[in-house]
Write a protein that holds these residues in place. Structure first.
Motif, PDB file in Angstrom:
ATOM      1  N   ARG A   1      18.394  21.559 -55.769  1.00 42.62           N
ATOM      2  CA  ARG A   1      17.736  22.620 -54.477  1.00 42.62           C
ATOM      3  C   ARG A   1      17.520  23.831 -56.096  1.00 42.62           C
ATOM      4  NH1 ARG A   1      16.630  20.410 -49.836  1.00 42.62           N
ATOM      5  NH2 ARG A   1      18.280  18.671 -48.980  1.00 42.62           N
ATOM      6  N   LYS A   2      18.850  24.498 -55.792  1.00 45.25           N
ATOM      7  CA  LYS A   2      18.754  25.259 -57.075  1.00 45.25           C
ATOM      8  C   LYS A   2      17.828  26.025 -58.364  1.00 45.25           C
ATOM      9  CE  LYS A   2      24.172  26.436 -55.800  1.00 45.25           C
ATOM     10  NZ  LYS A   2      25.038  26.473 -55.433  1.00 45.25           N
ATOM     11  N   LEU A   3      18.294  24.885 -59.187  1.00 45.92           N
ATOM     12  CA  LEU A   3      17.072  24.533 -60.225  1.00 45.92           C
ATOM     13  C   LEU A   3      15.644  25.267 -59.851  1.00 45.92           C
ATOM     14  CD1 LEU A   3      19.723  22.952 -61.908  1.00 45.92           C
ATOM     15  CD2 LEU A   3      19.371  24.822 -62.733  1.00 45.92           C
ATOM     16  N   ASP A   4      15.033  24.095 -58.734  1.00 43.20           N
ATOM     17  CA  ASP A   4      13.565  24.341 -58.098  1.00 43.20           C
ATOM     18  C   ASP A   4      13.201  25.277 -58.358  1.00 43.20           C
ATOM     19  OD1 ASP A   4      11.842  23.045 -57.326  1.00 43.20           O
ATOM     20  OD2 ASP A   4      12.284  22.954 -55.345  1.00 43.20           O
ATOM     21  N   PHE A   5      13.974  26.489 -57.916  1.00 35.44           N
ATOM     22  CA  PHE A   5      13.661  28.203 -58.029  1.00 35.44           C
ATOM     23  C   PHE A   5      13.578  28.745 -59.753  1.00 35.44           C
ATOM     24  CE2 PHE A   5      14.222  26.456 -53.517  1.00 35.44           C
ATOM     25  CZ  PHE A   5      12.999  27.651 -52.451  1.00 35.44           C
ATOM     26  N   CYS A   6      14.706  28.442 -60.116  1.00 32.48           N
ATOM     27  CA  CYS A   6      15.881  29.105 -60.889  1.00 32.48           C
ATOM     28  C   CYS A   6      14.742  28.686 -62.503  1.00 32.48           C
ATOM     29  CB  CYS A   6      16.549  28.517 -61.688  1.00 32.48           C
ATOM     30  SG  CYS A   6      18.237  29.213 -59.811  1.00 32.48           S
ATOM     31  N   ILE A   7      15.277  27.786 -62.406  1.00 27.76           N
ATOM     32  CA  ILE A   7      13.664  27.253 -63.476  1.00 27.76           C
ATOM     33  C   ILE A   7      12.034  27.519 -63.597  1.00 27.76           C
ATOM     34  CG2 ILE A   7      12.609  24.982 -64.435  1.00 27.76           C
ATOM     35  CD1 ILE A   7      15.221  23.921 -64.728  1.00 27.76           C
ATOM     36  N   ALA A   8      11.870  27.445 -62.226  1.00 33.92           N
ATOM     37  CA  ALA A   8      10.657  28.099 -62.125  1.00 33.92           C
ATOM     38  C   ALA A   8      10.389  29.405 -62.852  1.00 33.92           C
ATOM     39  CB  ALA A   8       9.929  28.048 -60.136  1.00 33.92           C
ATOM     40  N   ASP A   9      11.308  30.422 -62.188  1.00 30.34           N
ATOM     41  CA  ASP A   9      11.684  31.643 -62.789  1.00 30.34           C
ATOM     42  C   ASP A   9      11.128  31.931 -64.390  1.00 30.34           C
ATOM     43  OD1 ASP A   9      11.933  34.326 -61.810  1.00 30.34           O
ATOM     44  OD2 ASP A   9      13.973  34.027 -62.926  1.00 30.34           O
TER      45      ASP A   9
ATOM     46  N   ALA B   1      24.131  28.297 -60.681  1.00 29.21           N
ATOM     47  CA  ALA B   1      22.929  28.980 -60.389  1.00 29.21           C
ATOM     48  C   ALA B   1      22.884  29.816 -58.982  1.00 29.21           C
ATOM     49  CB  ALA B   1      21.014  27.597 -60.255  1.00 29.21           C
ATOM     50  N   SER B   2      24.229  30.225 -58.807  1.00 25.70           N
ATOM     51  CA  SER B   2      24.829  31.262 -57.706  1.00 25.70           C
ATOM     52  C   SER B   2      24.456  31.982 -58.176  1.00 25.70           C
ATOM     53  CB  SER B   2      26.026  30.812 -57.436  1.00 25.70           C
ATOM     54  OG  SER B   2      25.995  29.599 -57.573  1.00 25.70           O
ATOM     55  N   ASN B   3      22.738  32.675 -57.852  1.00 26.92           N
ATOM     56  CA  ASN B   3      22.407  33.925 -57.617  1.00 26.92           C
ATOM     57  C   ASN B   3      20.956  34.111 -56.522  1.00 26.92           C
ATOM     58  OD1 ASN B   3      20.652  32.646 -58.442  1.00 26.92           O
ATOM     59  ND2 ASN B   3      19.977  33.932 -60.810  1.00 26.92           N
ATOM     60  N   THR B   4      20.679  34.904 -56.224  1.00 25.49           N
ATOM     61  CA  THR B   4      19.244  35.116 -54.587  1.00 25.49           C
ATOM     62  C   THR B   4      19.019  33.645 -55.618  1.00 25.49           C
ATOM     63  OG1 THR B   4      18.446  37.273 -56.459  1.00 25.49           O
ATOM     64  CG2 THR B   4      20.671  37.858 -54.415  1.00 25.49           C
ATOM     65  N   ILE B   5      18.743  33.807 -56.470  1.00 23.97           N
ATOM     66  CA  ILE B   5      17.282  33.020 -56.783  1.00 23.97           C
ATOM     67  C   ILE B   5      17.685  31.445 -56.545  1.00 23.97           C
ATOM     68  CG2 ILE B   5      15.647  31.732 -58.420  1.00 23.97           C
ATOM     69  CD1 ILE B   5      15.140  34.421 -60.540  1.00 23.97           C
ATOM     70  N   GLY B   6      18.419  31.107 -57.307  1.00 25.38           N
ATOM     71  CA  GLY B   6      19.777  29.595 -56.775  1.00 25.38           C
ATOM     72  C   GLY B   6      19.852  29.340 -55.807  1.00 25.38           C
ATOM     73  N   ALA B   7      20.467  30.658 -54.590  1.00 30.70           N
ATOM     74  CA  ALA B   7      20.740  30.512 -53.490  1.00 30.70           C
ATOM     75  C   ALA B   7      19.617  30.101 -52.186  1.00 30.70           C
ATOM     76  CB  ALA B   7      21.660  31.486 -52.708  1.00 30.70           C
ATOM     77  N   THR B   8      18.301  30.635 -52.527  1.00 32.20           N
ATOM     78  CA  THR B   8      17.761  30.580 -51.622  1.00 32.20           C
ATOM     79  C   THR B   8      16.964  29.173 -52.046  1.00 32.20           C
ATOM     80  OG1 THR B   8      16.077  32.817 -52.561  1.00 32.20           O
ATOM     81  CG2 THR B   8      15.040  30.771 -52.260  1.00 32.20           C
ATOM     82  N   GLY B   9      17.511  27.995 -52.861  1.00 32.02           N
ATOM     83  CA  GLY B   9      17.401  27.086 -52.276  1.00 32.02           C
ATOM     84  C   GLY B   9      18.130  26.289 -51.377  1.00 32.02           C
ATOM     85  N   TYR B  10      19.199  26.722 -51.565  1.00 25.93           N
ATOM     86  CA  TYR B  10      20.122  26.523 -50.134  1.00 25.93           C
ATOM     87  C   TYR B  10      20.277  27.050 -48.605  1.00 25.93           C
ATOM     88  CZ  TYR B  10      22.319  22.723 -50.964  1.00 25.93           C
ATOM     89  OH  TYR B  10      22.395  21.059 -51.884  1.00 25.93           O
ATOM     90  N   VAL B  11      19.119  28.627 -48.832  1.00 27.62           N
ATOM     91  CA  VAL B  11      18.532  28.329 -47.365  1.00 27.62           C
ATOM     92  C   VAL B  11      17.507  27.493 -46.851  1.00 27.62           C
ATOM     93  CG1 VAL B  11      16.906  30.229 -46.599  1.00 27.62           C
ATOM     94  CG2 VAL B  11      18.071  31.717 -47.811  1.00 27.62           C
TER      95      VAL B  11
ATOM     96  N   GLY C   1      26.756  30.505 -54.404  1.00 30.40           N
ATOM     97  CA  GLY C   1      24.945  30.033 -54.013  1.00 30.40           C
ATOM     98  C   GLY C   1      25.080  28.792 -53.115  1.00 30.40           C
ATOM     99  N   THR C   2      25.671  27.747 -52.944  1.00 27.26           N
ATOM    100  CA  THR C   2      25.346  27.268 -51.993  1.00 27.26           C
ATOM    101  C   THR C   2      25.869  26.941 -50.384  1.00 27.26           C
ATOM    102  OG1 THR C   2      25.438  24.815 -53.234  1.00 27.26           O
ATOM    103  CG2 THR C   2      25.754  24.876 -50.984  1.00 27.26           C
ATOM    104  N   HIS C   3      27.141  28.024 -50.207  1.00 31.60           N
ATOM    105  CA  HIS C   3      28.092  28.450 -49.326  1.00 31.60           C
ATOM    106  C   HIS C   3      26.790  29.337 -48.713  1.00 31.60           C
ATOM    107  CE1 HIS C   3      31.921  29.512 -47.094  1.00 31.60           C
ATOM    108  NE2 HIS C   3      30.876  30.420 -46.344  1.00 31.60           N
ATOM    109  N   ALA C   4      26.847  30.562 -49.639  1.00 29.05           N
ATOM    110  CA  ALA C   4      25.852  31.812 -48.999  1.00 29.05           C
ATOM    111  C   ALA C   4      24.583  31.194 -48.532  1.00 29.05           C
ATOM    112  CB  ALA C   4      25.367  32.572 -50.402  1.00 29.05           C
ATOM    113  N   GLY C   5      23.788  30.589 -49.494  1.00 29.78           N
ATOM    114  CA  GLY C   5      22.235  30.072 -49.236  1.00 29.78           C
ATOM    115  C   GLY C   5      22.725  29.210 -47.640  1.00 29.78           C
ATOM    116  N   VAL C   6      23.251  28.386 -47.270  1.00 29.63           N
ATOM    117  CA  VAL C   6      23.079  27.649 -45.544  1.00 29.63           C
ATOM    118  C   VAL C   6      23.869  28.751 -45.160  1.00 29.63           C
ATOM    119  CG1 VAL C   6      24.210  26.627 -44.564  1.00 29.63           C
ATOM    120  CG2 VAL C   6      24.091  25.544 -46.926  1.00 29.63           C
TER     121      VAL C   6
END
Length: 333
Positions: free
Chosen positions: A52-60, A159-169, A197-202
């Motif tokens: 879920r995090k890499l979906d956004f990070c690798i796109a970036d 992948a625990s930055n704001t980009i990666g955490a967006t995956g768990y939002v 990143g997972t905890h913060a995003g949720v």
């Protein structure tokens, strides 16, 4: 929150299941109903939450013109495995910096994720001592690769930055839609809490959607106060990125640190019991480092009466089962 405005690769095609665990719940006394969000079934080599995090990070990374991914983790890192797998899928090189958090624990010939790193053709593995400046190590590697004509992109641990955490939002939004469709009221959610990143995003997703579902993290490494500070800081930054107004109150972040044991990745009796119990009652595999210790926390909290009788508790299964095969002696009687 309009997450569609952020670039992503579309690795997550369908919602992961939310499954009841009636036999497991009964084994814990039958007073609390356990449900499991199966992010262990996400796409990517052997599955797990980092997709879920890499979906956004690798796109970036691709948007920035990168042809090489650099990331870091512990010697049996699930994040490193999944980062490598998606880099392979995208036709990108991948280099890993592994931190030997337990001295002598890195074994190139080991099973589990170490084996999968080799199988998928990792470009290089640098092993550094526990406590190393991991970002500094990755930046040194990036400079070396740039001098060779490559265009590297660094993804931080987990992948625990704001980009990666967006995956768990996005995962929180997905979960709430599923609960609506299932007609299922969840009273509490429990997640593993490691790189944050997972905890913060949720937390951001639940708060941003006014879900009123408390989220508790079970720590896999750090003390409670340290982990809560790290998670809250990332949650505040992620909330700002995705447009959650009013920030994230500190009380929205709760961690339990009684299940870490002697240290990160080191087995505990409660982890072994939790892994064996879920496998023998529901046929679901946990991992020994993250989901196993988090489930050990959930088991203990249920037994202590932390959740009111009749509560519906949702456990986020973050995957990682390949690491089991590097811990065979731990689980064999």
């Amino acid at each position: 929150m309009n997450l569609a405005k952020f670039p992503r690769r579309g690795y997550v095609k369908n919602p992961t299941p939310i499954e009841a665990a009636p036999a497991f719940s009964e084994a814990l006394g039958g007073k609390v109903n356990i449900f499991i969000k199966r992010d262990d079934l996400l796409p990517g080599c052997a599955g797990g939450n980092k997709t879920r995090k890499l979906d956004f990070c690798i796109a970036d990374a691709i948007e920035k013109g990168a042809d090489t991914i650099i990331t870091c983790g512990a010697v049996q890192s699930n994040h490193a495995r999944l980062t490598l797998s998606w880099a392979v899928k995208e036709g990108m090189d991948c280099h890993l910096v592994l931190e030997e958090r337990v001295k002598g624990s890195y074994k190139p010939e080991a099973s589990g994720n170490n084996f999968l790193f080799q199988l998928m053709g990792v470009k290089s593995i640098d092993v550094v001592p526990g406590g190393s400046d991991m970002m500094g190590e990755m930046e040194k590697l990036a400079a070396k690769l740039e001098a060779e004509g490559k265009k590297p992109y660094i993804i931080p641990g987990g992948a625990s930055n704001t980009i990666g955490a967006t995956g768990y939002v996005a995962c929180a939004e997905e979960t709430l839609q599923q609960l609506f469709e299932m007609g299922l009221k969840i009273d509490h959610m429990v997640v593993p809490s490691g790189s944050a990143g997972t905890h913060a995003g949720v937390v951001v997703g639940m708060h941003g959607c006014n879900a009123n579902i408390p989220v508790s993290g079970v720590n896999v490494s750090r003390p409670k106060d340290v982990q809560e500070g790290i998670v809250h800081k990332l949650a505040v930054e992620t909330a700002e990125r995705v447009g959650v107004k009013g920030g994230i109150p500190s009380e929205a972040v709760e961690c339990f640190d009684s299940y870490v044991g002697p240290g990160y990745s080191l087995p505990t009796d409660s982890m072994v019991e939790a892994v064996k119990l879920l496998a023998s009652t529901e046929g679901i595999l946990l991992d020994p480092v993250y989901s196993g210790k988090a489930m050990a926390g959930l088991v203990d909290l249920v037994r202590k009466g932390h959740f009111p009788e009749g509560s519906n508790v949702l456990f986020l299964h973050t995957g990682g089962s390949p690491a089991l095969y590097a811990y065979l002696d731990t689980f064999r009687d």
